[in-house]
Design an enzyme around this catalytic site. Structure first.
Site, PDB file in Angstrom:
ATOM      1  N   GLY A   1       0.832  -1.203   0.000  1.00  0.00           N
ATOM      2  CA  GLY A   1       0.000   0.000   0.000  1.00  0.00           C
ATOM      3  C   GLY A   1       0.868   1.255   0.000  1.00  0.00           C
ATOM      4  O   GLY A   1       2.050   1.222  -0.378  1.00  0.00           O
ATOM      5  N   ALA A   2       0.272   2.360   0.443  1.00  0.00           N
ATOM      6  CA  ALA A   2       0.971   3.658   0.389  1.00  0.00           C
ATOM      7  C   ALA A   2       2.266   3.635   1.193  1.00  0.00           C
ATOM      8  O   ALA A   2       3.298   4.159   0.745  1.00  0.00           O
ATOM      9  CB  ALA A   2       0.046   4.752   0.926  1.00  0.00           C
TER      10      ALA A   2
ATOM     11  N   GLU B   1     -12.886  18.340   5.249  1.00  0.00           N
ATOM     12  CA  GLU B   1     -13.469  17.198   5.966  1.00  0.00           C
ATOM     13  C   GLU B   1     -13.576  17.547   7.441  1.00  0.00           C
ATOM     14  O   GLU B   1     -13.053  18.583   7.894  1.00  0.00           O
ATOM     15  CB  GLU B   1     -12.605  15.943   5.752  1.00  0.00           C
ATOM     16  CG  GLU B   1     -12.680  15.418   4.324  1.00  0.00           C
ATOM     17  CD  GLU B   1     -11.834  14.190   4.061  1.00  0.00           C
ATOM     18  OE1 GLU B   1     -10.985  13.849   4.905  1.00  0.00           O
ATOM     19  OE2 GLU B   1     -12.013  13.584   2.998  1.00  0.00           O
TER      20      GLU B   1
ATOM     21  N   HIS C   1     -16.089   5.128  11.258  1.00  0.00           N
ATOM     22  CA  HIS C   1     -16.457   6.215  10.336  1.00  0.00           C
ATOM     23  C   HIS C   1     -17.965   6.431  10.466  1.00  0.00           C
ATOM     24  O   HIS C   1     -18.728   5.462  10.504  1.00  0.00           O
ATOM     25  CB  HIS C   1     -16.103   5.823   8.904  1.00  0.00           C
ATOM     26  CG  HIS C   1     -16.053   6.990   7.959  1.00  0.00           C
ATOM     27  ND1 HIS C   1     -17.196   7.656   7.563  1.00  0.00           N
ATOM     28  CD2 HIS C   1     -15.020   7.607   7.349  1.00  0.00           C
ATOM     29  CE1 HIS C   1     -16.847   8.633   6.735  1.00  0.00           C
ATOM     30  NE2 HIS C   1     -15.521   8.626   6.586  1.00  0.00           N
TER      31      HIS C   1
ATOM     32  N   ARG D   1     -14.504  12.898  13.837  1.00  0.00           N
ATOM     33  CA  ARG D   1     -15.198  11.658  13.521  1.00  0.00           C
ATOM     34  C   ARG D   1     -15.766  10.921  14.730  1.00  0.00           C
ATOM     35  O   ARG D   1     -16.832  10.330  14.661  1.00  0.00           O
ATOM     36  CB  ARG D   1     -14.179  10.752  12.845  1.00  0.00           C
ATOM     37  CG  ARG D   1     -14.676  10.110  11.645  1.00  0.00           C
ATOM     38  CD  ARG D   1     -13.520   9.497  10.936  1.00  0.00           C
ATOM     39  NE  ARG D   1     -13.330  10.145   9.668  1.00  0.00           N
ATOM     40  CZ  ARG D   1     -12.410   9.799   8.803  1.00  0.00           C
ATOM     41  NH1 ARG D   1     -11.572   8.819   9.078  1.00  0.00           N
ATOM     42  NH2 ARG D   1     -12.312  10.411   7.659  1.00  0.00           N
TER      43      ARG D   1
ATOM     44  N   HIS E   1     -13.413   1.739  10.792  1.00  0.00           N
ATOM     45  CA  HIS E   1     -12.782   2.344   9.614  1.00  0.00           C
ATOM     46  C   HIS E   1     -11.259   2.352   9.686  1.00  0.00           C
ATOM     47  O   HIS E   1     -10.592   2.164   8.679  1.00  0.00           O
ATOM     48  CB  HIS E   1     -13.295   3.780   9.474  1.00  0.00           C
ATOM     49  CG  HIS E   1     -12.755   4.531   8.305  1.00  0.00           C
ATOM     50  ND1 HIS E   1     -13.011   4.159   7.001  1.00  0.00           N
ATOM     51  CD2 HIS E   1     -11.970   5.636   8.236  1.00  0.00           C
ATOM     52  CE1 HIS E   1     -12.420   5.006   6.182  1.00  0.00           C
ATOM     53  NE2 HIS E   1     -11.762   5.908   6.900  1.00  0.00           N
TER      54      HIS E   1
ATOM     55  N   ARG F   1      -8.075   9.765  14.908  1.00  0.00           N
ATOM     56  CA  ARG F   1      -7.370  10.308  13.735  1.00  0.00           C
ATOM     57  C   ARG F   1      -8.184  11.401  13.052  1.00  0.00           C
ATOM     58  O   ARG F   1      -9.392  11.245  12.818  1.00  0.00           O
ATOM     59  CB  ARG F   1      -7.109   9.178  12.737  1.00  0.00           C
ATOM     60  CG  ARG F   1      -6.536   9.671  11.422  1.00  0.00           C
ATOM     61  CD  ARG F   1      -6.150   8.525  10.531  1.00  0.00           C
ATOM     62  NE  ARG F   1      -7.279   7.796  10.008  1.00  0.00           N
ATOM     63  CZ  ARG F   1      -7.899   8.066   8.863  1.00  0.00           C
ATOM     64  NH1 ARG F   1      -7.522   9.098   8.125  1.00  0.00           N
ATOM     65  NH2 ARG F   1      -8.896   7.327   8.452  1.00  0.00           N
TER      66      ARG F   1
HETATM   67  P1  FAD Z   1      -2.709  -0.812   3.193  1.00  0.00           P
HETATM   68  O1  FAD Z   1      -2.914   0.104   2.059  1.00  0.00           O
HETATM   69  O2  FAD Z   1      -3.917  -1.338   3.881  1.00  0.00           O
HETATM   70  O3  FAD Z   1      -1.857  -2.019   2.627  1.00  0.00           O
HETATM   71  C1  FAD Z   1      -1.594  -3.160   3.404  1.00  0.00           C
HETATM   72  C2  FAD Z   1      -0.727  -4.083   2.600  1.00  0.00           C
HETATM   73  O4  FAD Z   1      -0.243  -5.123   3.448  1.00  0.00           O
HETATM   74  C3  FAD Z   1      -1.471  -4.774   1.464  1.00  0.00           C
HETATM   75  O5  FAD Z   1      -0.604  -4.860   0.348  1.00  0.00           O
HETATM   76  C4  FAD Z   1      -1.712  -6.167   2.008  1.00  0.00           C
HETATM   77  O6  FAD Z   1      -1.793  -7.157   1.003  1.00  0.00           O
HETATM   78  C5  FAD Z   1      -0.450  -6.363   2.830  1.00  0.00           C
HETATM   79  N1  FAD Z   1      -0.553  -7.386   3.870  1.00  0.00           N
HETATM   80  C6  FAD Z   1      -1.387  -7.425   4.940  1.00  0.00           C
HETATM   81  N2  FAD Z   1      -1.165  -8.549   5.656  1.00  0.00           N
HETATM   82  C7  FAD Z   1      -0.172  -9.208   5.013  1.00  0.00           C
HETATM   83  C8  FAD Z   1       0.488 -10.437   5.242  1.00  0.00           C
HETATM   84  N3  FAD Z   1       0.191 -11.243   6.277  1.00  0.00           N
HETATM   85  N4  FAD Z   1       1.445 -10.827   4.366  1.00  0.00           N
HETATM   86  C9  FAD Z   1       1.784 -10.068   3.292  1.00  0.00           C
HETATM   87  N5  FAD Z   1       1.186  -8.892   3.036  1.00  0.00           N
HETATM   88  C10 FAD Z   1       0.222  -8.472   3.892  1.00  0.00           C
HETATM   89  N6  FAD Z   1      -7.043   7.753   4.633  1.00  0.00           N
HETATM   90  C11 FAD Z   1      -6.786   8.994   4.194  1.00  0.00           C
HETATM   91  O7  FAD Z   1      -5.801   9.605   4.621  1.00  0.00           O
HETATM   92  N7  FAD Z   1      -7.612   9.558   3.279  1.00  0.00           N
HETATM   93  C12 FAD Z   1      -8.705   8.940   2.768  1.00  0.00           C
HETATM   94  O8  FAD Z   1      -9.400   9.469   1.929  1.00  0.00           O
HETATM   95  C13 FAD Z   1      -9.004   7.638   3.240  1.00  0.00           C
HETATM   96  N8  FAD Z   1     -10.097   6.988   2.794  1.00  0.00           N
HETATM   97  C14 FAD Z   1     -10.304   5.700   3.200  1.00  0.00           C
HETATM   98  C15 FAD Z   1     -11.370   4.982   2.668  1.00  0.00           C
HETATM   99  C16 FAD Z   1     -11.567   3.660   3.016  1.00  0.00           C
HETATM  100  C17 FAD Z   1     -12.723   2.898   2.445  1.00  0.00           C
HETATM  101  C18 FAD Z   1     -10.680   3.037   3.925  1.00  0.00           C
HETATM  102  C19 FAD Z   1     -10.868   1.606   4.329  1.00  0.00           C
HETATM  103  C20 FAD Z   1      -9.619   3.756   4.471  1.00  0.00           C
HETATM  104  C21 FAD Z   1      -9.419   5.078   4.114  1.00  0.00           C
HETATM  105  N9  FAD Z   1      -8.351   5.807   4.618  1.00  0.00           N
HETATM  106  C22 FAD Z   1      -8.118   7.071   4.170  1.00  0.00           C
HETATM  107  C23 FAD Z   1      -7.341   5.155   5.431  1.00  0.00           C
HETATM  108  C24 FAD Z   1      -6.150   4.806   4.538  1.00  0.00           C
HETATM  109  O9  FAD Z   1      -6.625   4.382   3.284  1.00  0.00           O
HETATM  110  C25 FAD Z   1      -5.307   3.694   5.144  1.00  0.00           C
HETATM  111  O10 FAD Z   1      -5.024   3.953   6.481  1.00  0.00           O
HETATM  112  C26 FAD Z   1      -3.990   3.591   4.382  1.00  0.00           C
HETATM  113  O11 FAD Z   1      -4.236   3.417   3.009  1.00  0.00           O
HETATM  114  C27 FAD Z   1      -3.165   2.434   4.910  1.00  0.00           C
HETATM  115  O12 FAD Z   1      -2.070   2.245   4.066  1.00  0.00           O
HETATM  116  P2  FAD Z   1      -0.980   1.166   4.437  1.00  0.00           P
HETATM  117  O13 FAD Z   1       0.068   1.267   3.398  1.00  0.00           O
HETATM  118  O14 FAD Z   1      -0.593   1.312   5.860  1.00  0.00           O
HETATM  119  O15 FAD Z   1      -1.759  -0.232   4.335  1.00  0.00           O
HETATM  120  C1  SIN Z   2     -13.248   9.664   3.823  1.00  0.00           C
HETATM  121  O1  SIN Z   2     -13.099   9.915   2.633  1.00  0.00           O
HETATM  122  O2  SIN Z   2     -14.233   9.977   4.502  1.00  0.00           O
HETATM  123  C2  SIN Z   2     -12.157   8.927   4.514  1.00  0.00           C
HETATM  124  C3  SIN Z   2     -11.100   9.856   4.844  1.00  0.00           C
HETATM  125  C4  SIN Z   2     -10.207   9.254   5.863  1.00  0.00           C
HETATM  126  O3  SIN Z   2     -10.425   8.125   6.300  1.00  0.00           O
HETATM  127  O4  SIN Z   2      -9.277   9.951   6.259  1.00  0.00           O
END
Ligand code: FAD
Ligand code: SIN
Length: 528
Positions: free
Chosen positions: A11-12, A110, A234, A285, A346, A381
């Site tokens: 992910g990010a 937001e 959320h 939130r 969320h 958050r």
């Molecule tokens: P993730 O993007 O969740 O990636 C996790 C990675 O770990 C994936 O590749 C997965 O396959 C891998 N993984 C997990 N377990 C294992 C394992 N056992 N073995 C190997 N790989 C594994 N935040 C904002 O700031 N703005 C927004 O607009 C926003 N909107 C959102 C909307 C939704 C619907 C959701 C659910 C969340 C939103 N959030 C938002 C929160 C934000 O998207 C997440 O907190 C953020 O993307 C997390 O990124 P990350 O890289 O930590 O993990």
């Molecule tokens: C949303 O778009 O409401 C999610 C934003 C966030 O989780 O930060």
């Protein structure tokens, strides 16, 4: 299989770290399932950053601390917010097509933000960001992207051929989900970027794989875990019989949407947030989610209404094209009628404790993104600060590894995975049942409003399941479902233990037996 650095998660957070590290090192990125299966691809609203001349870092810092009920670590808040404009610029350079207003980036608003400061790509920011990061990573020969690998456990001293006592993490054992074999991946440094634990709850906006794997693995390896009781709900997840976890972005309220009691009930058609908080629908939130939960329980509703139909229809369609299309497909026209919504889990505010360099307690182990507890979010958050944290800490961890490369120890000989567990489970159905049971009692007993008695009930059930799942894990060949069930239970236990330890109500943790904020109570830190 040996790499310089292993990153668990695409992910990010994971890809940001990979792209920076690849300037100097070979990097392996593992993902459970597809490379786009995390929360990042699902993010809607956007990314918060001070980019408007009328806004200041101090404003953003203050909003973050207010939303977090003062539990935030101020130095982390300053660090992330001051690095935000640079993080956005890197994304622009990678080709993220942020919406523009004339020549400047368009900023939406937001809950909890005192200014417009959210950059976005329509209402599907996460997908655009995920795509740009993946394209950049794919083009880099130093990065190996390995989907369909489910990390099982971190490699620690007990897996060394000759125990060194260094307490170092040397990589990870991971299940190849294609052929069922467990593979051994070693590296001088490992970054956990595996996302949150939303699926501990029956209703969650998070994707299927958000089972707290990284948090559970770090705990088992000996790292401290903090503030797990701070689970964010959320306020506005779509209520629908077919689609269970579709988020309606907070930006709908940012662009004028109102929360209302549905018609046919006392107060039907009226807004309730003005009586709850002076910031109305744009309060942080935790406050809005609790208000929605309160109205639903008070009136015995299935949902409340989110209504933006008073705004110009073109404006609504232009700002929220994906949500509009999705809802039209379900028979709801958001330009003409209100949207039925409920609160749902969320975001996981707590996690693996890290410092400003992304270092955990364990040498060689880093964490970034939702899996971590950096001190940014405190007790709640602020919207759109999460993706930001991924970019800033993904980069910080990468920089620290590059700077400390020479002093990081070389990997010793590691024992391969013990393949003696060769029996396939004959009772897969029990895994599914246990999974549902956990998610149900977490929702009922460890949800938006808690009591000590309910938390203890959840704890009792966890104790009962622990032995059953441990036996299962010890005797049968591992599968993705079993790995996730084990982690789901471990993470749920950490949430419940943390909730029981906090003898106050603050931010996302509301226990009716301890309804007040106690200034002296700080982080809940669990030590393995
Ligand atoms: P993730 O993007 O969740 O990636 C996790 C990675 O770990 C994936 O590749 C997965 O396959 C891998 N993984 C997990 N377990 C294992 C394992 N056992 N073995 C190997 N790989 C594994 N935040 C904002 O700031 N703005 C927004 O607009 C926003 N909107 C959102 C909307 C939704 C619907 C959701 C659910 C969340 C939103 N959030 C938002 C929160 C934000 O998207 C997440 O907190 C953020 O993307 C997390 O990124 P990350 O890289 O930590 O993990
Ligand atoms: C949303 O778009 O409401 C999610 C934003 C966030 O989780 O930060």
């Amino acid at each position: 299989m040996k790499y310089d650095v292993i990153i668990i998660g695409s992910g990010a957070a994971g890809l940001t770290a990979a792209i920076s590290l690849a300037e100097k090192h070979s990097v392996l990125v593992l993902a459970k399932g597809s490379l786009t299966g995390g929360s990042t691809a699902w993010a809607q609203g956007g990314i918060a950053a001070v980019l408007d001349a009328g806004d200041t870092f101090d404003n953003h810092i203050e909003d973050t601390m207010v939303a977090g009920s003062g539990l935030n670590r101020r130095e982390t808040v300053e660090f992330v917010i001051e690095n935000a404009p640079e993080a956005i610029e890197r994304l622009v350079q990678m080709g993220v097509p942020f919406n523009k207003d004339a020549d400047a980036l368009h900023l939406t608003r937001e809950g909890g933000h005192s200014h417009r400061r959210i950059v976005h790509v329509d209402d599907a920011t996460g997908w655009a960001v995920q795509e740009a990061l993946l394209n950049t990573a794919r083009a880099n020969p130093n990065i190996t992207l390995q989907p369909h690998r489910a990390a099982i456990d971190l490699i620690t001293g007990k897996h060394e051929e000759k125990f060194s006592g260094a307490g170092h993490i040397w990589g990870v054992y991971a299940l190849n989900q294609k052929n069922g074999k467990v593979e051994t991946y070693t590296a001088k440094a490992t970054i956990l970027a595996s996302g949150g634990a939303g699926r501990c709850y029956l209703f969650s906006t998070a994707p299927r794989g958000a089972t707290g794997d990284g948090i559970a693995m770090a705990w088992r390896a000996g790292a401290r875990i903090a503030n797990m009781e701070m689970m964010q709900f959320h306020p506005t997840c779509l209520y629908n019989h077919e689609v269970k976890n579709f988020l309606i972005t907070e930006a709908v309220r940012g662009e004028g949407g109102h929360l209302k009691i549905p018609d046919g009930y006392p107060g039907g058609g009226t807004r309730y947030m003005p009586a709850v908080d002076k910031r109305k629908e744009l309060a942080p939130r935790d406050i809005v989610a609790r208000a929605n939960d309160h109205e639903i329980k008070r009136l015995g509703l299935d949902y409340v209404h989110l209504d933006i139909s008073h705004q110009n229809a073109d404006f609504v369609r232009r700002h929220f094209p994906n949500i509009y299309d999705k809802l039209i497909g379900l028979g709801i026209d958001m330009t003409k009628e209100p949207i039925p919504v409920v609160p749902a889990q969320h975001y996981t505010c707590g996690g693996v404790l890290i410092d400003l360099n992304g270092r955990t307690d364990l040498p060689g182990l880093y964490a970034a993104g939702e899996v971590s507890e950096s001190g940014l979010h405190g007790a709640n958050r602020l919207a759109s600060n999460s993706l930001l944290e991924c970019f800033v800490f993904g980069e910080a961890a990468a920089r620290d590894i590059i700077e400390r490369w020479e002093i990081l120890e070389d990997v010793p000989a590691i024992r391969p995975w013990d393949e003696s567990r060769v029996t396939d489970s004959d009772e897969e159905v029990i895994i599914k049942q246990n999974w549902t049971e956990i998610r149900r009692f977490m929702w009922n007993y460890v949800g938006i409003v808690r009591t000590t008695k309910r938390l203890e009930r959840a704890q009792n059930r966890i104790e009962l399941l622990k032995q059953e799942i441990a036996d299962y894990y010890a005797n049968f060949r591992v599968t993705t479902d079993l790995i996730e069930l084990r982690n789901l239970l471990q993470t749920s236990e950490l949430i419940v233990r943390s909730a029981l330890e906090r003898k106050e109500s603050r931010g996302l943790h509301f226990n009716t037996d301890y309804p007040n904020v106690i200034a002296q109570v700080r982080d809940t830190i669990l030590v393995p």
